[in-house]
Design a protein around this motif. Structure first.
Motif, PDB file in Angstrom:
ATOM      1  N   ALA A   1       0.833  -1.201   0.000  1.00 44.15           N
ATOM      2  CA  ALA A   1       0.000   0.000   0.000  1.00 44.15           C
ATOM      3  C   ALA A   1       0.868   1.251   0.000  1.00 44.15           C
TER       4      ALA A   1
ATOM      5  N   SER B   1      -4.573   3.215  -0.053  1.00 37.75           N
ATOM      6  CA  SER B   1      -4.996   2.666   1.230  1.00 37.75           C
ATOM      7  C   SER B   1      -4.901   1.141   1.190  1.00 37.75           C
ATOM      8  N   THR B   2      -4.882   0.525   2.369  1.00 36.37           N
ATOM      9  CA  THR B   2      -4.841  -0.944   2.410  1.00 36.37           C
ATOM     10  C   THR B   2      -6.137  -1.537   1.854  1.00 36.37           C
TER      11      THR B   2
END
Length: 243
Positions: free
Chosen positions: A34, A40-41
């Protein structure tokens, strides 16, 4: 305009197909990937889910995401009387077996033709090569067919069930229904495949000469890891053989 996770999946896909990421190689952690892609994850996990569904990446719980090794296909042999069709042609495979006694409910009462609440022995078999699952079976046998004094976890019984045989003579009729379908949540988890994958589903019902069901087995194989072979034997009428 394409979503960012599609671009990430495409980049990782190209690295895998080009050999920059080797089979069995562990990817960076999700947090690391990420950070590399500046997303974002949540977005990163969407990209990984695409690759998992394509069979390029597999997630091993507690260890991370790995480039999936090409799987050798196992051989499922239809019919009765052979050795365990998972291991007969694949000596490197092993089977993990777990047995318990349950009460018949729902579709099991229909499959086994028993009243609701009847005791049945459920045996779950997971075939695997190393850490890679190759097939899942749930085998159901009416409890009264199990020899007196034999516990569910006794090795002779476990071995017999693992080889798809009840404790008795071969059945008069064996019916196998085959279809391709998406995996159930339990199957996806046990076989470590994505929900977008396809499994080869086989339902086998064995009955004796009185039409009594002596075994019902539900099998699921990842579609890219199995070849199924069914052989039909035609019995000639005595008049034909003398003609």
């Amino acid at each position: 305009m394409r979503s960012r996770h599609h671009d990430i999946a495409e980049d990782l896909r190209q690295q895998i197909t080009a050999g920059n990421l080797q089979p069995g190689e562990r990817l960076l952690s999700e947090a690391g990937l990420a950070d590399r892609y500046k997303v974002s994850t949540v977005t990163l996990r969407k990209a990984l889910a695409m690759l998992q569904g394509e069979g390029l990446v597999e997630k091993i719980h507690g260890k991370g995401n790995f480039v999936r090794r090409p799987h050798r296909k196992t051989l499922y042999v239809g019919g009765w009387g052979t050795l365990d069709p998972w291991t007969a042609a694949e000596p490197t495979l092993s089977v993990t077996v777990r047995s318990t006694t349950i009460q018949a409910r729902g579709h099991l009462t229909t499959l086994l033709k028993v009243p609701t609440g009847s005791p049945i022995v459920e045996t779950t078999c997971l075939t695997h090569e190393g850490e890679s699952p190759h097939g899942l079976a749930r085998i159901y046998v009416p409890r009264y067919l199990v020899s007196a004094g034999v516990r569910d976890d006794d090795s002779p019984y476990r071995n017999a069930v693992t080889r798809f045989a009840v404790l008795g003579p071969p059945p008069a009729v064996l019916r196998e229904t085959v279809c391709a379908r998406p995996p159930t949540p339990d199957e996806a988890s046990a076989l470590r495949i994505g929900y977008a994958s396809v499994v080869l589903s086989i339902t086998r019902i064995a009955t004796d000469s009185t039409d009594r069901v002596v075994e019902a087995t539900l099998l699921a194989f990842p579609g890219d890891r199995v070849n199924a072979v069914f052989t039909t034997h035609h019995e000639l009428d005595e008049r034909q053989t003398q003609g």
